[in-house]
Design a protein around this motif. Structure first.
Motif, PDB file in Angstrom:
ATOM      1  N   PRO A 389       0.828  -1.133   0.056  1.00 47.73           N
ATOM      2  CA  PRO A 389       0.045  -0.005   0.111  1.00 47.73           C
ATOM      3  C   PRO A 389       0.703   1.309   0.201  1.00 47.73           C
ATOM      4  O   PRO A 389       1.901   1.135   0.469  1.00 47.73           O
ATOM      5  CB  PRO A 389      -0.778  -0.191   1.310  1.00 47.73           C
ATOM      6  CG  PRO A 389       0.045  -1.066   2.274  1.00 47.73           C
ATOM      7  CD  PRO A 389       0.738  -2.010   1.126  1.00 47.73           C
ATOM      8  N   GLY A 390       0.403   2.245  -0.666  1.00 46.36           N
ATOM      9  CA  GLY A 390       1.026   3.464  -0.582  1.00 46.36           C
ATOM     10  C   GLY A 390       1.667   4.012  -1.849  1.00 46.36           C
ATOM     11  O   GLY A 390       1.588   3.298  -3.107  1.00 46.36           O
ATOM     12  N   ASN A 403       0.783   5.540   4.000  1.00 42.60           N
ATOM     13  CA  ASN A 403       0.162   5.981   5.098  1.00 42.60           C
ATOM     14  C   ASN A 403      -0.446   4.704   5.855  1.00 42.60           C
ATOM     15  O   ASN A 403      -0.513   4.795   7.286  1.00 42.60           O
ATOM     16  CB  ASN A 403      -1.290   6.707   4.445  1.00 42.60           C
ATOM     17  CG  ASN A 403      -2.213   5.891   3.463  1.00 42.60           C
ATOM     18  OD1 ASN A 403      -1.405   4.906   2.677  1.00 42.60           O
ATOM     19  ND2 ASN A 403      -3.393   6.155   3.323  1.00 42.60           N
ATOM     20  N   ASN A 404      -0.774   3.469   5.165  1.00 44.30           N
ATOM     21  CA  ASN A 404      -1.133   2.344   6.129  1.00 44.30           C
ATOM     22  C   ASN A 404      -0.193   1.700   6.627  1.00 44.30           C
ATOM     23  O   ASN A 404      -0.539   1.096   7.956  1.00 44.30           O
ATOM     24  CB  ASN A 404      -1.763   1.471   5.026  1.00 44.30           C
ATOM     25  CG  ASN A 404      -3.088   2.066   4.570  1.00 44.30           C
ATOM     26  OD1 ASN A 404      -3.523   2.983   4.782  1.00 44.30           O
ATOM     27  ND2 ASN A 404      -3.617   1.172   3.228  1.00 44.30           N
ATOM     28  N   ASN A 428       2.113  -0.791  -6.188  1.00 47.63           N
ATOM     29  CA  ASN A 428       1.192  -0.465  -5.311  1.00 47.63           C
ATOM     30  C   ASN A 428       0.401  -1.803  -5.114  1.00 47.63           C
ATOM     31  O   ASN A 428       0.064  -2.277  -5.991  1.00 47.63           O
ATOM     32  CB  ASN A 428       0.348   0.861  -5.990  1.00 47.63           C
ATOM     33  CG  ASN A 428      -0.962   0.946  -5.053  1.00 47.63           C
ATOM     34  OD1 ASN A 428      -2.081   0.493  -5.363  1.00 47.63           O
ATOM     35  ND2 ASN A 428      -0.782   1.634  -3.737  1.00 47.63           N
ATOM     36  N   ASP A 429      -0.373  -1.917  -4.002  1.00 49.43           N
ATOM     37  CA  ASP A 429      -1.174  -3.199  -3.593  1.00 49.43           C
ATOM     38  C   ASP A 429      -2.171  -3.237  -4.778  1.00 49.43           C
ATOM     39  O   ASP A 429      -2.341  -4.234  -5.096  1.00 49.43           O
ATOM     40  CB  ASP A 429      -1.457  -3.349  -2.332  1.00 49.43           C
ATOM     41  CG  ASP A 429      -2.222  -2.098  -1.685  1.00 49.43           C
ATOM     42  OD1 ASP A 429      -2.248  -1.095  -2.412  1.00 49.43           O
ATOM     43  OD2 ASP A 429      -2.830  -2.181  -0.460  1.00 49.43           O
ATOM     44  N   THR A 453     -10.249  -1.411  -4.446  1.00 57.40           N
ATOM     45  CA  THR A 453     -10.335  -2.406  -3.373  1.00 57.40           C
ATOM     46  C   THR A 453     -11.076  -1.577  -2.389  1.00 57.40           C
ATOM     47  O   THR A 453     -10.334  -0.663  -1.692  1.00 57.40           O
ATOM     48  CB  THR A 453      -8.840  -3.144  -2.990  1.00 57.40           C
ATOM     49  OG1 THR A 453      -8.058  -1.888  -2.828  1.00 57.40           O
ATOM     50  CG2 THR A 453      -8.371  -3.737  -4.182  1.00 57.40           C
ATOM     51  N   GLY A 459      -8.212   1.186  -2.365  1.00 59.28           N
ATOM     52  CA  GLY A 459      -6.832   1.381  -3.347  1.00 59.28           C
ATOM     53  C   GLY A 459      -7.622   1.414  -4.854  1.00 59.28           C
ATOM     54  O   GLY A 459      -8.659   1.042  -4.929  1.00 59.28           O
ATOM     55  N   GLU A 478      -3.828   6.727  -7.398  1.00 57.84           N
ATOM     56  CA  GLU A 478      -4.632   6.439  -5.950  1.00 57.84           C
ATOM     57  C   GLU A 478      -6.067   7.089  -6.096  1.00 57.84           C
ATOM     58  O   GLU A 478      -6.523   8.126  -5.686  1.00 57.84           O
ATOM     59  CB  GLU A 478      -3.561   7.405  -5.060  1.00 57.84           C
ATOM     60  CG  GLU A 478      -2.435   7.098  -4.725  1.00 57.84           C
ATOM     61  CD  GLU A 478      -2.504   5.814  -3.672  1.00 57.84           C
ATOM     62  OE1 GLU A 478      -3.643   5.428  -3.389  1.00 57.84           O
ATOM     63  OE2 GLU A 478      -1.639   5.198  -3.362  1.00 57.84           O
ATOM     64  N   HIS A 481      -7.935   8.579  -2.984  1.00 57.33           N
ATOM     65  CA  HIS A 481      -7.425   9.654  -2.521  1.00 57.33           C
ATOM     66  C   HIS A 481      -7.824  10.936  -3.457  1.00 57.33           C
ATOM     67  O   HIS A 481      -7.299  11.815  -3.614  1.00 57.33           O
ATOM     68  CB  HIS A 481      -5.871   9.882  -2.165  1.00 57.33           C
ATOM     69  CG  HIS A 481      -5.707   8.828  -1.075  1.00 57.33           C
ATOM     70  ND1 HIS A 481      -6.165   8.984   0.139  1.00 57.33           N
ATOM     71  CD2 HIS A 481      -5.207   7.576  -1.249  1.00 57.33           C
ATOM     72  CE1 HIS A 481      -5.845   7.771   0.723  1.00 57.33           C
ATOM     73  NE2 HIS A 481      -5.158   7.057  -0.019  1.00 57.33           N
ATOM     74  N   THR A 492      -6.916   9.346   6.126  1.00 57.32           N
ATOM     75  CA  THR A 492      -5.683   8.908   6.342  1.00 57.32           C
ATOM     76  C   THR A 492      -4.379   9.640   5.884  1.00 57.32           C
ATOM     77  O   THR A 492      -3.284   9.537   6.458  1.00 57.32           O
ATOM     78  CB  THR A 492      -5.445   7.299   6.323  1.00 57.32           C
ATOM     79  OG1 THR A 492      -5.627   7.109   5.185  1.00 57.32           O
ATOM     80  CG2 THR A 492      -6.314   6.477   7.476  1.00 57.32           C
TER      81      THR A 492
HETATM   82  C1  BGC Z   1      -3.511   3.596   0.365  1.00 56.46           C
HETATM   83  C2  BGC Z   1      -3.343   3.068  -1.134  1.00 56.46           C
HETATM   84  C3  BGC Z   1      -3.637   1.593  -0.884  1.00 56.46           C
HETATM   85  C4  BGC Z   1      -5.019   1.434  -0.384  1.00 56.46           C
HETATM   86  C5  BGC Z   1      -5.286   0.183  -0.274  1.00 56.46           C
HETATM   87  C6  BGC Z   1      -4.841   3.399   0.723  1.00 56.46           C
HETATM   88  O1  BGC Z   1      -5.104   3.985   1.968  1.00 56.46           O
HETATM   89  O2  BGC Z   1      -3.163   4.909   0.118  1.00 56.46           O
HETATM   90  O3  BGC Z   1      -1.902   3.166  -1.463  1.00 56.46           O
HETATM   91  O4  BGC Z   1      -3.579   1.004  -2.312  1.00 56.46           O
HETATM   92  O5  BGC Z   1      -5.197   1.980   0.736  1.00 56.46           O
HETATM   93  O6  BGC Z   1      -4.628  -0.717   0.525  1.00 56.46           O
END
Ligand code: BGC
Length: 632
Positions: A389-390, A403-404, A428-429, A453, A459, A478, A481, A492
């Motif tokens: 993630p991120g 962030n996670n 990224n995930d 997701t 995500g 992203e 966001h 977050t």
């Molecule tokens: C993160 C993303 C991530 C998503 C799912 C978000 O809070 O900013 O980078 O892909 O969560 O895990």
């Protein structure tokens, strides 16, 4: 794509002679020349390009400049350049030695092990070499004979003649005997365990180091089976395939071939001279030269009277890939085969409150365990793909910001390679989950796909024209966001009103808890065991399906928010398919039917415009692992 002529690095080991200078045209000023490294990206002795616009670069610099594609598809499974090719002139006996296999070498030396093949280019009458044991010896006898200098009594002494080929698998004890000139093709490694050195001293006047303990660990003590048949090749193994070109001048004076995208081709000239042509490049060559055709060089033609060894890298069947999906609470890891099936998997808690290094160490060790629990060595694994993630800088393998996980500038690929020294790709995930669904799940066959997701975070993964789209700079895609309510709920990421703050599972849980404050009579309270702390993303749906008014209102509101985001993304991308993944997607058609109703009218052009299929993910928890594996 190019035809390159290479210049070697030289080694003046104590047992070397002058033949490489006198007979093989090596331009070398020193006294003794034991080895010339003719095709090498090894830092201990690189090869240099001598022709064309890149003359002067080392082969490794050339690869860095043009990218690994110049080596071909079959080399993707190797972290480094896979082979090393040398000429060896043994004026005196080489020490008796053994090379470890990959598993041992990676664990003890941080390098790959070494399997090699020898081609005898010339030798004097009566020359011989040692090749494995003549009889079975146990470890004690092996150790004793090293100590009392009687080891050669139990070794297999093989008389050799010009043109002989010996395949030396890692673990085979061996020594080149004196008066032999050899072409050696080996894995790109410099790990040797010496057990006996004829009592000689090195250049410093001291006996050279022996590595008896390690040799005892790695040596195969059973006698060698007689001869291998690799026909039509002279050698063929996981690391290299070697063929002989024989232009004898009588029956054959010209050979045509083609180098496709699967592998580069190396040509090592053993005898004679001639010319080689590839595209607009034509070069002359003579005995002792080393030529390199990059992958996809296309057709080439060799003419003259000569003998050469041609080395390529073959495809390895049944390789698996390790796919790693790092989440806020758990890290899922799976072994994925050629058919994109998950053949084994494991999961460890992330415990992201620890340092990133500690988390990565756990991941690396668990990955190694997963391989060994499934009786797989590290070289059965083509590489490691990771979804995280991120913001991920995929070029440099760095998690810029998560962030996670609370990570900033974490060198994930580099750290992970300490435990899993394999080609490693990170993304990224959610991007990786989208890739998984596109190659093996709900979006299989579709070329333009958007996936979101719905889990702890929200995500986004985007596939355009069959390729994962990340943006020109790290941090694209992203989707969670993007703001749907100015000045709204805190996200977050630091902003307010992001879709993630309304439509992630975390947001649904927050809203359900809030609803319980004013409606404690809701069925959801009972389903939480009277404690809203036990709320999860499934309870509101379960209660809504049973007709609970409060839950229905929470779910309707949630779907409305989600719909705003989905419609926004449809307006931007108009993908063929819109996939919903993450925990909330388990609601299946209950979710998508309701979502379609709110999304259609919100899309530009309304319900009659071309709308993508909206469906839930098929691969469930496996999408991340399968997608990550597909980065390799
Ligand atoms: C993160 C993303 C991530 C998503 C799912 C978000 O809070 O900013 O980078 O892909 O969560 O895990």
């Amino acid at each position: 794509m190019a035809l390159l002529k290479l210049k070697p690095s030289f080694k003046d080991y104590i047992w070397g002679g002058r033949r490489l200078v006198e007979e093989y045209n090596k331009e070398y000023d020193g006294e003794i020349l034991a080895e010339s490294w003719e095709l090498s990206c090894h830092p201990d002795g690189p090869s240099y390009i001598t022709n064309g616009p890149d003359a002067g670069l080392t082969l490794q610099q050339y690869i860095d400049k043009y990218g690994k594609e110049v080596l071909g598809r079959n080399c993707r499974r190797f972290q480094e350049f896979p082979i090393l090719i040398k000429f060896i002139d043994a004026k005196d006996n080489l020490s008796i030695q053994v090379h470890p296999d990959n598993r041992y070498a990676l664990e003890h030396e941080g390098q790959y092990g070494k399997t090699e093949v020898w081609y005898v280019m010339d030798c004097k009458e009566g020359a011989f070499l040692y090749y494995g044991f003549a009889k079975e010896v146990d470890k004690e006898e092996f150790a004793r004979r090293i100590k009392d200098n009687t080891l050669t009594e139990v070794l297999n002494a093989v008389p050799v003649k010009k043109g002989d080929v010996l395949f030396i698998e890692a673990g085979t004890i061996h020594a080149i005997g004196k008066d032999i000139v050899i072409a050696e093709i080996q894995q790109n490694s410099n790990v040797t365990y010496r057990v006996y050195d004829y009592g000689r001293v090195g250049k410093d006047g001291k006996p050279r180091d022996l590595h008896v303990e390690k040799a005892l660990d790695v040596t195969n003590r059973t006698p060698m089976p007689k001869g291998q048949n690799c026909s039509p090749h002279i050698a063929d193994c996981d690391y290299f395939t070697v063929d002989k070109l024989n232009l004898d001048g009588k029956t054959v004076q010209r050979v045509e071939g083609s180098v496709d995208g699967s592998s580069f081709a190396s040509l090592l000239i053993l005898e004679g001279e001639g010319r080689i042509r590839n595209g607009n490049t034509e070069l002359s060559f003579r005995k002792g030269d080393s030529l390199f055709l990059t992958a996809d060089s296309g057709e080439f033609e060799v003419s003259g009277v000569c003998q050469a060894l041609m080395t390529t890298i073959g495809k390895k069947e049944n390789m698996i890939r390790l796919g790693i999906d790092i989440g806020g609470t758990a890290v899922k890891m799976g072994l994925v085969n050629d058919k994109n099936e998950l053949i084994a998997q494991t999961s460890i808690p992330t415990k992201s409150e620890r340092t990133a290094q500690e988390v990565i160490e756990d991941i690396g060790k668990a990955g190694l365990r997963l391989l060994s629990d499934n009786d797989l060595t590290i070289d059965a694994c083509a590489g490691v793909g990771v979804g995280c993630p991120g913001t991920v800088d995929s070029k440099n393998g760095v998690v810029v910001y998560s962030n996670n996980l609370g990570w900033k500038d974490v060198e994930l690929a580099k750290e992970l390679k300490k435990y899993l020294p394999l080609p490693t790709e990170i993304r990224n995930d959610a991007t990786v989950a989208a890739l998984g669904e596109a190659v093996a799940g709900a979006a299989k066959g579709a070329k333009d796909v958007v996936m979101i997701t719905l889990g702890t975070g929200l995500g986004g993964g985007i596939i355009i024209d069959g390729k994962v789209y990340e943006g020109g700079l790290a941090g694209g895609g992203e989707l969670g966001h993007t703001v749907i309510a100015a000045g709204g709920e805190q996200c977050t990421c630091g902003r307010k009103g992001c879709l993630e703050a309304y439509a992630s599972a975390t947001a649904l849980i927050r809203d359900a808890r809030r609803a319980l404050e004013s409606h404690p009579e809701s069925l959801m309270m009972e389903m939480c065991g009277q404690d809203p702390a036990n709320m999860n993303g499934k309870i509101p749906f379960d209660a809504a399906k049973l007709g609970d008014e409060t839950a229905l209102a929470v779910v309707d509101q949630y779907i409305e928010y989600l719909g705003i985001g989905v419609a926004n993304f449809i307006n931007i991308f108009r993908p063929e398919q819109f996939i919903i993944g993450g925990g909330i997607s388990k609601q299946g058609t209950y979710l998508t039917d309701a979502l379609k109703k709110v999304v259609g009218p919100m899309c530009f052009g309304g319900e009659t415009s071309a709308l993508p299929e909206i469906k839930t993910a098929l691969l469930d928890n496996s999408a991340g692992m399968i997608g990550a594996a597909n980065l390799i």
